[in-house]
Design a protein around this motif. Structure first.
Motif, PDB file in Angstrom:
ATOM      1  N   ARG A  65       0.809  -1.222   0.000  1.00 29.99           N
ATOM      2  CA  ARG A  65       0.000   0.000   0.000  1.00 29.99           C
ATOM      3  C   ARG A  65       0.839   1.267   0.000  1.00 29.99           C
ATOM      4  O   ARG A  65       0.326   2.369  -0.048  1.00 29.99           O
ATOM      5  CB  ARG A  65      -0.915   0.011   1.219  1.00 29.99           C
ATOM      6  N   ILE A  77      -1.768  -1.046  -6.626  1.00 29.02           N
ATOM      7  CA  ILE A  77      -3.138  -1.109  -6.114  1.00 29.02           C
ATOM      8  C   ILE A  77      -4.133  -1.285  -7.258  1.00 29.02           C
ATOM      9  O   ILE A  77      -5.131  -1.987  -7.117  1.00 29.02           O
ATOM     10  CB  ILE A  77      -3.492   0.123  -5.258  1.00 29.02           C
ATOM     11  N   GLY A  93      -4.076  -4.242   2.666  1.00 22.92           N
ATOM     12  CA  GLY A  93      -2.934  -3.393   2.369  1.00 22.92           C
ATOM     13  C   GLY A  93      -1.833  -3.594   3.392  1.00 22.92           C
ATOM     14  O   GLY A  93      -2.099  -3.709   4.592  1.00 22.92           O
ATOM     15  N   ALA A 213     -10.136  -0.481  -0.904  1.00 23.03           N
ATOM     16  CA  ALA A 213      -8.692  -0.558  -0.738  1.00 23.03           C
ATOM     17  C   ALA A 213      -8.068   0.776  -1.118  1.00 23.03           C
ATOM     18  O   ALA A 213      -8.452   1.390  -2.110  1.00 23.03           O
ATOM     19  CB  ALA A 213      -8.118  -1.676  -1.597  1.00 23.03           C
ATOM     20  N   PRO A 215      -4.313   3.395  -1.078  1.00 25.17           N
ATOM     21  CA  PRO A 215      -2.858   3.501  -0.881  1.00 25.17           C
ATOM     22  C   PRO A 215      -2.536   4.392   0.303  1.00 25.17           C
ATOM     23  O   PRO A 215      -3.391   5.137   0.802  1.00 25.17           O
ATOM     24  CB  PRO A 215      -2.396   4.141  -2.191  1.00 25.17           C
TER      25      PRO A 215
END
Length: 231
Positions: A65, A77, A93, A213, A215
């Motif tokens: 991540r 990602i 992550g 999800a 980063p």
């Protein structure tokens, strides 16, 4: 560890994929700057083929991540989300900095690790980690991005290992720490080590749906010299 988890990472110059099934790990890893988009999916196909599994037979998909290069993190990602959407897999992550701590343990038996990544623009990504009895890691130096001269963590006593490209880019870092450190030989995160961290996170119920999800860049804005007349 019985969960079947696939991990992918393209956050740094290293491109890696790893699959853990029971006690077995199948990994692919290659230093390939600017080639992540062409390398990563063949690596995924390769480890799945060797294991005789399909994506839909897995329990979760882990991804690096960040922090790392903006482009690398986005590639990782994006590919991970595409795979997870297609196979209806939850995602986990994993910090690239923490993954290097786990790698330092795998290679050197390190229990305390300071990880850094050269963030360019005269800054470094930093984080400090201590290994727990259950094999997981706790964050003892908060992950951050800062100028090298400002990295003076209060780590307490004990043997500390260093990992990552920041130490190589800024050799003066070790002299300003005021503690004894040992080189781990670790420069880049590897997906193999993300599997351990992802398993613990998965067991804690921290997996998310693919659309959620996200980063972790640490540096949310990029500074650049503005052209005349531009805002």
């Amino acid at each position: 560890m019985t969960s079947k988890i696939l991990a992918v990472d393209t956050a740094t110059e290293n491109c890696s994929v790893a699959l853990k099934v029971g006690n077995d790990i199948i990994a692919r890893c290659e230093i390939a700057p600017r080639e992540h988009t062409t390398k990563i999916l063949p690596m995924v196909d390769s480890v799945l083929s060797e294991a005789g599994l399909t994506l839909s037979q897995l329990d979760a998909l882990a991804f690096g991540r960040g922090p790392g290069s903006f482009t690398g993190v986005r590639i990782g990602i994006g590919i991970a989300q595409g795979l997870a959407f297609g196979a209806d897999l939850p995602m986990v992550g994993v910090s690239t900095l923490a993954a290097m701590a786990q790698q330092a343990y795998r290679r050197k038996g390190a229990q305390h690790v300071l990880s850094t990544i050269d963030a360019r623009m005269n800054e470094i990504y930093v984080g400090g980690y201590q290994r727990l009895d259950n094999g997981d890691w706790t964050n003892v130096v908060e992950e951050a991005v800062l100028p090298p001269e400002m990295f003076k963590p209060d780590c307490g006593e004990g043997e500390w290992y260093v990992a990552g490209t920041g130490w190589q880019a800024y050799p003066e870092l070790t002299s300003q720490l005021q503690l004894s450190v040992t080189e781990s030989g670790v420069l880049y995160p590897e997906s193999e080590d993300m599997l351990i961290l992802a398993h613990h996170a998965f067991e804690r119920g921290e997996a998310v749906d693919a659309e959620n999800a996200s980063p972790v860049y640490l540096r949310d804005t990029v500074a650049w010299k503005k052209l005349p007349g531009r805002e």
